[in-house]
Design a protein around this motif. Sequence first.
Motif, mmCIF file in Angstrom:
data_model
loop_
_atom_site.group_PDB
_atom_site.id
_atom_site.type_symbol
_atom_site.label_atom_id
_atom_site.label_comp_id
_atom_site.label_asym_id
_atom_site.label_seq_id
_atom_site.Cartn_x
_atom_site.Cartn_y
_atom_site.Cartn_z
ATOM 1 N N THR A 60 0.822 -1.213 0.000
ATOM 2 C CA THR A 60 0.000 0.000 0.000
ATOM 3 C C THR A 60 0.854 1.260 0.000
ATOM 4 O O THR A 60 0.614 2.187 -0.785
ATOM 5 C CB THR A 60 -0.925 -0.001 1.229
ATOM 6 N N HIS A 63 2.352 2.157 -3.427
ATOM 7 C CA HIS A 63 1.503 2.205 -4.613
ATOM 8 C C HIS A 63 1.279 3.642 -5.077
ATOM 9 O O HIS A 63 0.937 4.522 -4.273
ATOM 10 C CB HIS A 63 0.151 1.543 -4.322
ATOM 11 N N LEU A 65 -1.088 5.093 -6.794
ATOM 12 C CA LEU A 65 -2.419 5.657 -6.622
ATOM 13 C C LEU A 65 -2.691 6.052 -5.173
ATOM 14 O O LEU A 65 -3.408 7.018 -4.916
ATOM 15 C CB LEU A 65 -3.486 4.657 -7.098
ATOM 16 N N VAL A 66 -2.121 5.312 -4.240
ATOM 17 C CA VAL A 66 -2.261 5.663 -2.823
ATOM 18 C C VAL A 66 -1.540 6.972 -2.544
ATOM 19 O O VAL A 66 -2.052 7.856 -1.846
ATOM 20 C CB VAL A 66 -1.713 4.533 -1.926
ATOM 21 N N CYS A 69 -3.545 9.838 -4.056
ATOM 22 C CA CYS A 69 -4.694 10.199 -3.222
ATOM 23 C C CYS A 69 -4.232 10.948 -1.977
ATOM 24 O O CYS A 69 -4.826 11.954 -1.588
ATOM 25 C CB CYS A 69 -5.455 8.932 -2.823
ATOM 26 N N GLU A 183 -9.668 5.585 -8.031
ATOM 27 C CA GLU A 183 -8.305 5.251 -7.584
ATOM 28 C C GLU A 183 -8.340 4.062 -6.633
ATOM 29 O O GLU A 183 -7.519 3.142 -6.746
ATOM 30 C CB GLU A 183 -7.666 6.465 -6.905
ATOM 31 N N PHE A 187 -6.558 0.366 -7.257
ATOM 32 C CA PHE A 187 -5.572 -0.047 -6.253
ATOM 33 C C PHE A 187 -6.000 -1.307 -5.524
ATOM 34 O O PHE A 187 -5.213 -2.255 -5.371
ATOM 35 C CB PHE A 187 -5.354 1.087 -5.242
ATOM 36 N N GLU A 190 -5.704 -4.590 -7.318
ATOM 37 C CA GLU A 190 -4.307 -5.029 -7.390
ATOM 38 C C GLU A 190 -3.829 -5.561 -6.044
ATOM 39 O O GLU A 190 -3.051 -6.524 -5.988
ATOM 40 C CB GLU A 190 -3.424 -3.866 -7.856
ATOM 41 N N LEU A 191 -4.297 -4.959 -4.955
ATOM 42 C CA LEU A 191 -3.930 -5.434 -3.617
ATOM 43 C C LEU A 191 -4.501 -6.822 -3.358
ATOM 44 O O LEU A 191 -3.808 -7.700 -2.824
ATOM 45 C CB LEU A 191 -4.422 -4.442 -2.561
#
Length: 217
Positions: A60, A63, A65-66, A69, A183, A187, A190-191
């Motif tokens: 996480t 990543h 996108l994290v 955000c 987002e 994400f 994928e996680l």
Amino acid sequence: MKNWVISGMNYLAHLYLSGEDEHVLVGNFIGDYVKGKQFQRYPLQVQTGILLHRQIDWFTDRHALVKECGNRFRENYGRYAGIVTDVIFDHFLAARWTDYSASPLRPFAKKVHAVLLANFSLLPTRVKLFLPFIIQHKRLESYATLKGIHESLAIMGRRTSLPEEADFALEVLQRDYESIRKEFEVFFAELVDFVEANFEVYIQKPGRVDATKKASE
């Protein structure tokens, strides 16, 4: 007075990603409160859950996108922007729970509460202190509403090192709701793939046949 530093608060995501093993769930829930080699003091499957928790956090935190955000909240939250992102992402998981789980959120939360209470002796002291609050106020279920997210961030702001900026966080969330939702969806898919590909975790997704049930047929 703020008396302790908060770590990641995305409890719902960690619990969801624990799969069907109750001891893995316990370990995943307490992962933030077991440091270094302390995990070796626990039963084997609880150890597995703690190590799974660390790998989820590793994935996480790195990543793109994290991070993207989190930048929305950095102005007012600084280095705690990632923690706010964790909480916000738990909102989208709770709000769209039926897209991810074959079990409704309330029965899932009740099962989690029962498992944690049954293993209460294994919980670190700090977890024992806040677990009754989580159960009494149905915090896992409350993530599904904007009001619940605001309340969680406000409580964290009053009691922990997190800045008291819940109003700001809610304003950003409402302003960029659809962008953040997209987002999260990319994400989180994928996680989930990462967890299922690298750990012996079976997640009961909607429409997925129970592997144990299928094997017995």
